[in-house]
Design a protein around this motif. Sequence first.
Motif, short mmCIF file in Angstrom:
data_model
loop_
_atom_site.label_atom_id
_atom_site.label_comp_id
_atom_site.label_asym_id
_atom_site.label_seq_id
_atom_site.Cartn_x
_atom_site.Cartn_y
_atom_site.Cartn_z
N SER A 158 -9.28 7.59 2.59
CA SER A 158 -8.19 8.54 2.38
C SER A 158 -6.90 7.85 2.80
CB SER A 158 -8.40 9.80 3.23
OG SER A 158 -8.27 9.48 4.62
N TRP A 159 -5.77 8.34 2.30
CA TRP A 159 -4.50 7.70 2.68
C TRP A 159 -4.18 7.84 4.16
CZ3 TRP A 159 -2.73 3.80 0.36
CH2 TRP A 159 -2.92 3.65 -1.02
N LEU A 166 0.82 -1.21 0.00
CA LEU A 166 0.00 0.00 0.00
C LEU A 166 0.85 1.26 0.00
CD1 LEU A 166 -3.04 -0.92 2.28
CD2 LEU A 166 -2.81 -1.03 -0.21
N ASN A 167 2.05 1.19 0.57
CA ASN A 167 2.97 2.33 0.47
C ASN A 167 3.36 2.58 -0.98
OD1 ASN A 167 3.10 3.10 3.17
ND2 ASN A 167 4.71 1.63 3.64
N GLN A 187 -6.33 7.66 6.49
CA GLN A 187 -7.13 6.60 7.09
C GLN A 187 -6.49 5.23 6.89
OE1 GLN A 187 -10.88 7.42 5.09
NE2 GLN A 187 -11.83 8.03 7.04
N VAL A 188 -5.95 4.99 5.69
CA VAL A 188 -5.29 3.71 5.42
C VAL A 188 -4.12 3.51 6.39
CG1 VAL A 188 -3.91 2.42 3.75
CG2 VAL A 188 -5.97 3.63 2.99
N HIS A 189 -3.31 4.54 6.56
CA HIS A 189 -2.17 4.43 7.48
C HIS A 189 -2.63 4.22 8.91
CE1 HIS A 189 1.02 5.16 4.62
NE2 HIS A 189 0.35 6.19 4.12
N THR A 248 -2.00 6.40 -8.97
CA THR A 248 -3.06 7.39 -8.73
C THR A 248 -4.44 6.86 -9.11
OG1 THR A 248 -2.66 8.36 -10.91
CG2 THR A 248 -1.49 9.33 -9.03
N ARG A 305 -7.80 3.10 -5.60
CA ARG A 305 -8.37 3.57 -4.34
C ARG A 305 -8.63 2.37 -3.43
NH1 ARG A 305 -10.95 8.46 -4.34
NH2 ARG A 305 -10.93 8.11 -2.08
N VAL A 306 -8.14 2.41 -2.21
CA VAL A 306 -8.34 1.32 -1.27
C VAL A 306 -9.74 1.41 -0.68
CG1 VAL A 306 -7.54 0.25 0.87
CG2 VAL A 306 -5.88 1.28 -0.71
N GLU A 330 0.30 4.07 -2.82
CA GLU A 330 0.12 5.49 -2.50
C GLU A 330 1.06 6.37 -3.31
OE1 GLU A 330 0.10 8.51 1.37
OE2 GLU A 330 0.96 6.50 1.56
N ARG A 331 2.31 5.91 -3.46
CA ARG A 331 3.31 6.71 -4.17
C ARG A 331 3.13 6.69 -5.68
NH1 ARG A 331 7.01 3.71 -1.13
NH2 ARG A 331 7.75 2.78 -3.07
#
Length: 365
Positions: A50-51, A21-22, A53-55, A29, A32-33, A25-26
């Motif tokens: 949102s990222w 997932l890292n 939230q994922v983290h 684009t 979407r998770v 994210e990078r």
Amino acid sequence: MEETQIGVVLTGAGAVGFALLNVVERSFTSLRVVAVGDSRGFVVNHPGFSWPQVHEILQHKASGNTITSWDLADGTERAEALLPLVEDLAHAESKVFGNYIVVDCTSSQATAPALLRAKQCGFGVVMANKLPLSLTTEVYNNLVFDAAGTRSPLVQYEATVGAGLPVVNTLKRIVASRDRIISVQGSFSGTIGYVLAEMNGGKTFSEALNAAHALGITEPDPRDDLSGADVARKMVILARELGFETETTSVEIEKLLPDAFLTLPVPVFLSKISELDPAAAVNHNASRLAYLGTITSTGALSIALEIVPRTSVFANTSSTENAMEVLTQWFPEPLVLRGTGAGIHSTAAALAADLAQIAAAFARC
């Protein structure tokens, strides 16, 4: 032109899933998770988390909590298991994205029905989990092939054998070229590879195994690694890639441990393992040890501990490396693959490449 967004479901939110997932994210684009979970359930956000939230979810899991105990934010919900989640996402009223990809980073065969259903619903499927593909030939065929008998571009699983080393795709291309396979041989166990690399460096079997256990490289019970079952699953997947209909029960496996050691409690087993040191000794000046899986031209599968010359590609692999030799009609001098075949980031890289392939396949539809 605006990219079409694709919803991603991650099952198995451990270190590999976190690393993947890292990367997403990078670099992705268009992805979407929409759900993150494990065997105990999922948290879901149909429009996509949102990222931050994922983290937050992944950190919650890494702190020893269950994913489903994460405090739900606005617009989020829970799902009890992967199969009903797939059904829900495929339902017209719930479907936010035109396409979805399910990523399986678990080590459970229980995901197989949900993966099959996801494929039937037109979802993409990416696997690091080798267990579904090493179940029966029928399950493998239903996962990998479409109704016309051709390989589905929406199902990818490079990470199941050799992590980021392109083992599966290399064999796929050889088969597609109509070359004739004579033999495939490889070292595909990270744990056993570590132990043998340490032994090839001069340590005894017990010293190498105890070091691997202390570092957390082995399973809590090291015999789970030393049984050869994990390598057998990988060899079955590769044999099926070559067109052979075979099962894990057909693999001849040389045991690395005497039967008397298999039923001992783990602490007793580890205390007695030094008794096997003399039998495992090798002349380090002339040869090396390698635990090799072999597929013959007739599809026979075997796994054995072999003494190989120092000049062999299998003689000098490091503790994290896998290696494969493929002998074919057009490669009478074997085609050789060697490189990092285990590890979090190598596996995540293979999964990311598979995600990219499926995203491209969706774009062509």
